[in-house]
Design a protein around this motif. Structure first.
Motif, PDB file in Angstrom:
ATOM      1  N   HIS A   1      -2.461   3.881  -5.644  1.00 50.01           N
ATOM      2  CA  HIS A   1      -2.957   3.340  -4.382  1.00 50.01           C
ATOM      3  C   HIS A   1      -2.057   2.216  -3.860  1.00 50.01           C
ATOM      4  O   HIS A   1      -1.764   2.148  -2.679  1.00 50.01           O
TER       5      HIS A   1
ATOM      6  N   GLN B   1      -6.890   2.778  -7.394  1.00 51.34           N
ATOM      7  CA  GLN B   1      -7.806   2.089  -6.485  1.00 51.34           C
ATOM      8  C   GLN B   1      -8.594   0.984  -7.159  1.00 51.34           C
ATOM      9  O   GLN B   1      -9.041   0.053  -6.514  1.00 51.34           O
TER      10      GLN B   1
ATOM     11  N   THR C   1       0.846  -1.190   0.000  1.00 52.02           N
ATOM     12  CA  THR C   1       0.000   0.000   0.000  1.00 52.02           C
ATOM     13  C   THR C   1       0.883   1.243   0.000  1.00 52.02           C
ATOM     14  O   THR C   1       1.884   1.303   0.708  1.00 52.02           O
TER      15      THR C   1
END
Length: 181
Positions: free
Chosen positions: A98, A74, A46
């Motif tokens: 993301h 995302q 992440t």
């Protein structure tokens, strides 16, 4: 996690007189080369914003990022991005990122890797370490011809690992369709 010291019992007999520290460093470099070239330790991490359109990630404990495979938005779609070592990702064209698929390697002082890495690549890593040690000039364990043999053996193992990875770690044959035109 398994210690990379276990590979020394395969490496040290081929390089008599080689200090353990030098051999361990050769094992660490051979392991990172195998992981980078074979894309062996790839994880999705992440990203956190770091300002100015740059993102950062935190590699797993005892590891270091070797390369960026993909940055993803995302929705999981790949976005063009540049890797800025040691742990920054810079998306291009104002894209948002993301997550990042990153190739990991062993950190400088780390001594442990996941067990599956050593079970898949112990012979290749040992051959790569022997090749590094045996081609060193001006040392008592130097044997360049044997070093080149181990380098070829390492490349053979790497090619088989890359093929196995392309098959998604199965032994099924790869099927291809002939060109239509």
């Amino acid at each position: 996690m398994e210690k990379i010291d276990t590979l020394l019992r395969d490496v040290l007999p081929e390089a008599p007189g080689c200090p353990k520290v030098v051999a361990l460093n050769a094992v660490r470099h051979a392991l990172n080369e195998w992981l980078r070239d074979g894309r062996g330790w790839q994880v999705r991490l992440t990203l956190t914003p770091a300002g100015d359109g740059v993102y950062e990630f935190e590699p797993l404990e005892g590891s270091v990022a070797l390369a960026l495979v993909h940055a993803r938005d995302q929705d999981g779609e790949a976005v063009p991005a540049r890797f800025a070592p040691p742990k920054r990702v810079e998306p291009e064209g104002g894209e948002w990122a993301h997550t990042a698929d990153v190739l990991l390697g062993l950190a400088e002082q780390a001594n442990e890797v996941p067990g599956w890495l050593l079970s898949r690549g112990a012979e290749a890593i040992a051959a790569g370490a022997k090749a590094r040690l045996l081609v060193m000039p001006g040392v008592e364990w130097s044997a360049p011809e044997l070093g080149m043999h181990y380098r070829a053996l390492y490349r053979d193992h790497l090619s088989r690992f890359q093929l196995e990875r392309a098959r998604n770690f199965t032994t099924d044959p790869i099927r291809t369709a002939p060109a239509r035109f």
